[in-house]
Motif scaffolding. Structure first.
Motif, PDB file in Angstrom:
ATOM      1  N   LYS A 173       0.852  -1.193   0.000  1.00  0.00           N
ATOM      2  CA  LYS A 173       0.000   0.000   0.000  1.00  0.00           C
ATOM      3  C   LYS A 173       0.883   1.237   0.000  1.00  0.00           C
ATOM      4  O   LYS A 173       2.092   1.155   0.200  1.00  0.00           O
ATOM      5  N   ARG A 199     -11.828   9.614  -7.974  1.00  0.00           N
ATOM      6  CA  ARG A 199     -10.621   9.162  -8.669  1.00  0.00           C
ATOM      7  C   ARG A 199      -9.836  10.405  -9.065  1.00  0.00           C
ATOM      8  O   ARG A 199     -10.335  11.237  -9.826  1.00  0.00           O
ATOM      9  N   THR A 219      -6.847   7.862   1.123  1.00  0.00           N
ATOM     10  CA  THR A 219      -6.857   7.096  -0.121  1.00  0.00           C
ATOM     11  C   THR A 219      -7.102   5.610   0.110  1.00  0.00           C
ATOM     12  O   THR A 219      -6.887   5.088   1.195  1.00  0.00           O
ATOM     13  N   PHE A 278       4.382  10.380  -2.739  1.00  0.00           N
ATOM     14  CA  PHE A 278       3.877   9.009  -2.773  1.00  0.00           C
ATOM     15  C   PHE A 278       4.837   8.167  -1.939  1.00  0.00           C
ATOM     16  O   PHE A 278       6.015   8.057  -2.278  1.00  0.00           O
ATOM     17  N   SER A 304      -3.318   3.170  -5.221  1.00  0.00           N
ATOM     18  CA  SER A 304      -2.609   4.267  -5.881  1.00  0.00           C
ATOM     19  C   SER A 304      -1.540   3.727  -6.822  1.00  0.00           C
ATOM     20  O   SER A 304      -0.855   2.753  -6.522  1.00  0.00           O
ATOM     21  N   VAL A 333      -0.559   9.083   0.012  1.00  0.00           N
ATOM     22  CA  VAL A 333      -0.385  10.205  -0.906  1.00  0.00           C
ATOM     23  C   VAL A 333      -0.599  11.490  -0.125  1.00  0.00           C
ATOM     24  O   VAL A 333      -1.622  11.659   0.542  1.00  0.00           O
ATOM     25  N   SER A 382      -4.999   7.886  -7.951  1.00  0.00           N
ATOM     26  CA  SER A 382      -5.389   7.412  -6.629  1.00  0.00           C
ATOM     27  C   SER A 382      -6.895   7.589  -6.425  1.00  0.00           C
ATOM     28  O   SER A 382      -7.498   8.508  -6.969  1.00  0.00           O
TER      29      SER A 382
END
Length: 116
Positions: free
Chosen positions: A7, A105, A19, A78, A23, A10, A55
């Motif tokens: 995982k 999105r 999120t 990220f 991503s 962000v 993401s």
């Protein structure tokens, strides 16, 4: 045992987005298209591609869809759960923002990407 990335988080200008785990970071660079002639491949052509990040953001009562749609010139970080991190510089949201089923999105493009 080695930990594998599962995982990522962000952050946009220092604020972490809520999120999903899906991503996707694209480092950009060059895409290559191979060109064929009558006897087979003759070479390739390069096309520059900007770095991007996609993401899914969760919608809450504090989520401002208009603010999300207006993101430009942002620093987007990220970070994976293994500690690997990348920064997307001078990033902007590239597509219209749409709320669907409690999810948004977000697609970002940037002027450059670096590993931190």
């Amino acid at each position: 045992m080695t930990q594998l990335t599962g995982k990522a988080t962000v952050k946009v200008d220092g604020s972490e987005l809520l999120t999903d785990v899906d991503s996707t970071l694209n480092l950009g660079g060059f895409s290559r298209e191979f060109i064929n002639g009558p006897r087979g491949p003759q070479g390739y052509r390069e096309t520059p591609e900007a770095p991007s990040l996609t993401s899914t953001v969760r919608h809450t009562d504090n989520t401002n869809l208009i603010s999300l749609s207006r993101i430009t010139g942002a620093t987007v970080i990220f970070t994976t759960d293994t500690g690997d991190a990348y920064v997307l510089r001078r990033a902007a949201v590239t597509d219209t923002v749409e709320l669907s089923g409690g999810n948004i999105r977000l697609n970002f493009g940037g002027m450059g990407v670096e590993r931190l």
